[in-house]
Design an enzyme around this catalytic site. Sequence first.
Site, PDB file in Angstrom:
ATOM      1  N   CYS A  14       0.854  -1.351  -0.416  1.00  0.00           N
ATOM      2  CA  CYS A  14      -0.071   0.151   0.098  1.00  0.00           C
ATOM      3  C   CYS A  14       0.860   1.411   0.033  1.00  0.00           C
ATOM      4  O   CYS A  14       1.059   1.993   0.610  1.00  0.00           O
ATOM      5  CB  CYS A  14      -0.945   0.521   1.002  1.00  0.00           C
ATOM      6  SG  CYS A  14      -2.479   0.726   0.711  1.00  0.00           S
ATOM      7  N   ASP A 203      16.950  -1.417 -13.211  1.00  0.00           N
ATOM      8  CA  ASP A 203      15.595  -2.072 -13.414  1.00  0.00           C
ATOM      9  C   ASP A 203      15.744  -1.782 -14.679  1.00  0.00           C
ATOM     10  O   ASP A 203      14.398  -2.513 -15.528  1.00  0.00           O
ATOM     11  CB  ASP A 203      15.255  -0.222 -12.822  1.00  0.00           C
ATOM     12  CG  ASP A 203      13.406   0.442 -13.560  1.00  0.00           C
ATOM     13  OD1 ASP A 203      12.726  -0.457 -12.474  1.00  0.00           O
ATOM     14  OD2 ASP A 203      13.004   0.464 -14.699  1.00  0.00           O
ATOM     15  N   LYS A 207      13.360  -5.013 -16.928  1.00  0.00           N
ATOM     16  CA  LYS A 207      12.357  -4.765 -18.509  1.00  0.00           C
ATOM     17  C   LYS A 207      12.546  -4.930 -19.874  1.00  0.00           C
ATOM     18  O   LYS A 207      11.637  -5.935 -20.467  1.00  0.00           O
ATOM     19  CB  LYS A 207      11.799  -2.953 -18.073  1.00  0.00           C
ATOM     20  CG  LYS A 207      11.237  -2.678 -17.021  1.00  0.00           C
ATOM     21  CD  LYS A 207      11.387  -1.126 -17.268  1.00  0.00           C
ATOM     22  CE  LYS A 207      10.372  -0.919 -15.468  1.00  0.00           C
ATOM     23  NZ  LYS A 207      10.822   1.285 -15.603  1.00  0.00           N
TER      24      LYS A 207
END
Length: 430
Positions: A14, A203, A207
């Site tokens: 969250c 990162d 991808k």
Amino acid sequence: MNTERKLKVALLGCGSVGSEVARIMTTHADDLAARIGAPVELVGVAVRRTGRPRPGIPGDLLTTDATALVKRGDIDVVIEVIGGVEPARGLITTAFEHGASVVTANKALLAEDGPALYAAAEQHGADLYYEAAVAGAIPLVRPLRESLAGDRVNRVLGIVNGTTNFILDKMDTSGAGYAEALEEATALGYAEADPTADVEGFDAAAKAAILAGLAFHTRVRLDDVHREGITEVSASDMASAREMGCTVKLLAICERSADGTSVTARVHPAMIPLAHPLASVHGAYNAVFVEATAAGQLMFYGPGAGGSPTASAVLGDLVAVGRHKLNGTRGPGESAYAQLQVAPMGDAVTRYHISLDVADKPGVLAQVATIFAGHDVSIDTVRQQGKDGEASLVVVTHRAPDSALRAVVGELRKLDTVRDVASIMRVEGE
């Protein structure tokens, strides 16, 4: 609409993305219900600590026991946005075992262990969707694995990390150095306190592994991706790029070989011409080119990160997976039938921009040219400027295997007349 059947959703995480997912699920509940075909009910939110207030999320939905949440047995869809490899991997696998499909934004886990997750989803008749894992709000995964499923993709070229694009864009447009541009990116919230994953290319490499697997129907792991970051890019590199009519971008490049038997996947900074559409991608935006045999060139552009953009992609997957749950169907699973060889970086065909500090005397250029010729690397242009017994020599090559170009650089370093190999950068987009 089936008002008797509710689609029960559990949310793992969250933070900036998870809180946006929960907010949109609440504020757009009627729209989501209409699009899925049944009301959506958020039945639990797993967090690290329950004491912090989370506006819009009832306190009784919060739990620190994520494992118990995914084991409930009545959950239809688990949304995982906690990131990292563990405990995410175990939680996703447990969700499949207990009848839930999964929507995730976890690029690191997919790049490292995607085949095992696909296998677990297949075993339990579940969906695994991950549009948000590659380029935020940009629809890219679904076009590759569904819209272009009947075509042959030959190349994927793009900017897939907003932090590095912001830094390089700032260096290009303002003349700032790397450290100064990184400091501004951090102050504006584009870079994390520890920016290593972004600036060192981890990162983008994750991808690239996902994109290559989708594009070429071949398993490509993170370890298969050649990776270089932007920490060595200097203001002088930017100036050299401008002299060539180029700019510098951190690119993810996934290519099928000319004979179609192998693929390469790489992430590194590169010069691209200002006329190329990727050169005009500024700030923290992402853009990806897909080149296919029948479709030709397709460009996907938009915000590649952030709470709201990423939540948009997550909820798009939720709608698709929810429909499958209601209809008793599944979406596409892993497609790795091609089993192409994943070739090393040395097999990639590229161009080099090499800046040398050399002695300013006769015969140096001939020595340099001889080394290039010895490795069958053709020179495109040469620029030389001398001053006080020293000279700057800039060589731009034609396309050649990366292994040959690296061998050239290795020999250049050994020349007595070469004081320093000041900069090496690949040239793409031509």
